[in-house]
Design a protein around this motif. Structure first.
Motif, mmCIF file in Angstrom:
data_model
loop_
_atom_site.group_PDB
_atom_site.id
_atom_site.type_symbol
_atom_site.label_atom_id
_atom_site.label_comp_id
_atom_site.label_asym_id
_atom_site.label_seq_id
_atom_site.Cartn_x
_atom_site.Cartn_y
_atom_site.Cartn_z
ATOM 1 N N ARG A 48 76.528 67.669 -12.954
ATOM 2 C CA ARG A 48 75.396 68.575 -12.764
ATOM 3 C C ARG A 48 75.574 69.829 -13.622
ATOM 4 N N GLY A 49 74.688 70.769 -13.449
ATOM 5 C CA GLY A 49 74.878 72.088 -14.041
ATOM 6 C C GLY A 49 74.474 72.120 -15.502
ATOM 7 N N THR A 50 75.157 72.962 -16.293
ATOM 8 C CA THR A 50 74.757 73.140 -17.692
ATOM 9 C C THR A 50 74.898 71.835 -18.462
ATOM 10 N N ASP A 75 79.535 63.284 -9.026
ATOM 11 C CA ASP A 75 79.558 63.893 -7.701
ATOM 12 C C ASP A 75 78.116 64.163 -7.295
ATOM 13 N N GLY A 149 81.594 68.473 -16.417
ATOM 14 C CA GLY A 149 81.539 69.904 -16.687
ATOM 15 C C GLY A 149 82.862 70.532 -16.271
ATOM 16 N N MET A 150 83.010 71.813 -16.557
ATOM 17 C CA MET A 150 84.222 72.541 -16.146
ATOM 18 C C MET A 150 83.793 73.823 -15.446
ATOM 19 N N GLU A 155 87.677 73.537 -12.079
ATOM 20 C CA GLU A 155 87.200 72.373 -11.293
ATOM 21 C C GLU A 155 86.365 71.441 -12.173
ATOM 22 N N THR A 156 86.342 70.175 -11.792
ATOM 23 C CA THR A 156 85.401 69.241 -12.409
ATOM 24 C C THR A 156 84.915 68.265 -11.352
ATOM 25 N N ALA A 157 83.735 67.635 -11.599
ATOM 26 C CA ALA A 157 83.050 66.878 -10.540
ATOM 27 C C ALA A 157 83.065 67.793 -9.294
ATOM 28 N N ARG A 186 79.629 67.870 -0.172
ATOM 29 C CA ARG A 186 79.409 67.009 -1.346
ATOM 30 C C ARG A 186 80.232 65.732 -1.233
ATOM 31 N N LYS A 209 83.332 80.775 -19.934
ATOM 32 C CA LYS A 209 84.246 79.633 -19.765
ATOM 33 C C LYS A 209 85.466 79.745 -20.699
#
Ligand SMILES: O=C(O)[C@H](O)[C@@H](O)[C@H](O)[C@H](O)COP(=O)(O)O
Length: 283
Positions: A48-50, A75, A149-150, A155-157, A186, A209
Motif C-alpha cells: 500500500r501507500g506511496t 498485507d 514499501g519501507m 517496517e515492510t508489509a 491488519r 526515507k
C-alpha cells in the motif's frame, strides 16, 4: 550442492520520481514476461501507500499479458475493501481499475471476516494454499514478484520492528492488532514468504526515507525488517529509490538494467562498488 547465500541487494537510484515510475513499470513488465515464459503465469503481491501510486506507470503499457496476472496483497488492513485504508483500494485507484486483469484473478481478503483477525488471516492463507499448491509451493509459496514499501521505522508489509510477528516461521499469513501507526488491525504475509520469492522490489521515495534507507542498505546487521528480506537463492532483491530517498546511503547504485540471475546481481553490485571506490580515490 550447499545452498547459495542470498544475492546482494541491487540498488537503483533515479534523478526524479517520474523516471523511477517509468523504470518500475518497465521492470514489472519484464518480470511478467519472464514469469509467463518460464511458468505460464505471473503471481504478484502488492503493498500500500506511496508504492501503489508509483505503479501508475503500468497503466497504458503495451504487450502486457494481463490475463496471466494473479494479484495478491502483501498485507491488508482489516477494513472494508472500499476503505481508504485498504491496500486493495489504493491499488485499485492507482492502477488495477485501469487495466484488464480478470476480476477473479485479483485475490482480496474476505471482507465478511474483518471482525475476526485470526479467521481473516487463515482464509487469506487458504487462498494462497489453493493457488500455490497447484504450482510451485513446497514449504512456502514462491511469488514471481513482491512489491514492497519501507516505513520510516524500517517496517515492510505489516512487519514492524521488534514485533513478535517477525519470528513467525509456520504461517504464510499472520495478523497483528497493535500496528504502531496506520490501521491497527491488519493481516500480513510473513517474513518466510517475503524471503521465498523470485524477485522482491522495494520502492522508496522522498527525503523523509533517506536516513532509514541508509540504515537498511549500509547497516543490515541491525536486522530491521526491510534488511531481512533477502530472498533465498535463486531469488533477487532490488531497491528503487528517487534522489531524495537515496541522498544519504553509501550503498553503490547500479545503472538501471534488467538483471536476470544471482550471478548478474553479484557482478553488478561488485562493479558498482569498484566504480564508487574509484570515484572516492579521485576526490
Ligand atoms: O499497509 C502498509 O502500510 C504497507 O504495506 C506498508 O508496508 C507500506 O508499504 C510502508 O509503510 C511504506 O508506506 P509509504 O510508502 O506510504 O510511506
Amino acid at each position: 550442492m550447499p545452498p547459495q547465500p542470498p544475492a546482494p541487494p541491487v540498488f537503483y537510484s533515479f534523478n526524479t520520481t517520474d523516471v523511477l515510475v517509468d523504470s518500475l513499470a518497465n521492470f514489472v513488465v519484464k518480470a511478467q514476461r519472464d514469469a509467463v515464459e518460464k511458468r505460464g503465469k505471473f503471481t504478484i503481491a502488492l503493498s500500500r501507500g506511496t508504492l501503489a501510486a508509483n505503479l501508475r506507470g503500468l497503466v497504458g503499457q503495451e504487450n502486457v499479458q494481463w490475463d496471466k496476472w494473479e494479484v495478491f496483497f502483501c498485507d491488508e488492513a482489516a477494513v472494508p475493501l472500499e476503505s481508504e485504508d485498504s491496500n486493495y483500494h489504493s491499488n485499485i485507484v492507482s492502477f488495477l481499475s485501469h487495466v484488464p486483469i480478470p476480476k477473479n484473478q485479483i485475490h482480496t481478503i474476505d471482507p465478511s471476516l474483518i471482525d475476526d483477525l485470526e479467521e481473516l488471516a487463515d482464509q487469506y492463507e487458504k487462498q494462497l494454499i489453493d493457488h500455490f499448491a497447484k504450482s510451485n509451493a513446497a514449504r512456502y509459496p514462491t511469488f514471481d514478484l513482491m512489491l514492497l514499501g519501507m516505513g520510516t521505522d524500517g517496517e515492510t508489509a505489516s512487519l514492524f520492528p521488534r514485533h513478535d510477528i517477525l519470528t513467525e516461521k509456520d504461517a504464510w499469513v499472520s495478523y497483528i492488532d497493535d500496528a504502531p501507526r496506520g490501521p491497527k488491525r491488519r493481516i500480513t504475509m510473513t517474513l518466510p514468504v517475503l524471503t521465498h520469492c523470485y524477485r522482491a522490489v522495494f520502492v522508496v521515495t522522498g527525503g523523509e526515507k533517506a536516513e532509514m534507507l541508509h540504515s537498511i542498505l549500509d547497516e543490515p546487521e541491525i536486522g530491521l525488517p526491510c534488511s531481512r528480506v533477502r530472498p533465498a537463492s535463486p531469488g533477487l532483491v532490488f531497491w528503487f529509490a528517487d534522489a531524495d530517498a537515496a541522498s544519504t546511503t553509501k550503498y553503490p547504485p547500479t545503472t538501471f538494467r534488467w538483471i536476470d540471475n544471482q550471478k548478474e546481481a553479484e557482478e553488478a553490485v561488485a562493479a558498482a562498488k569498484r566504480k564508487a571506490a574509484s570515484k572516492g580515490d579521485d576526490e
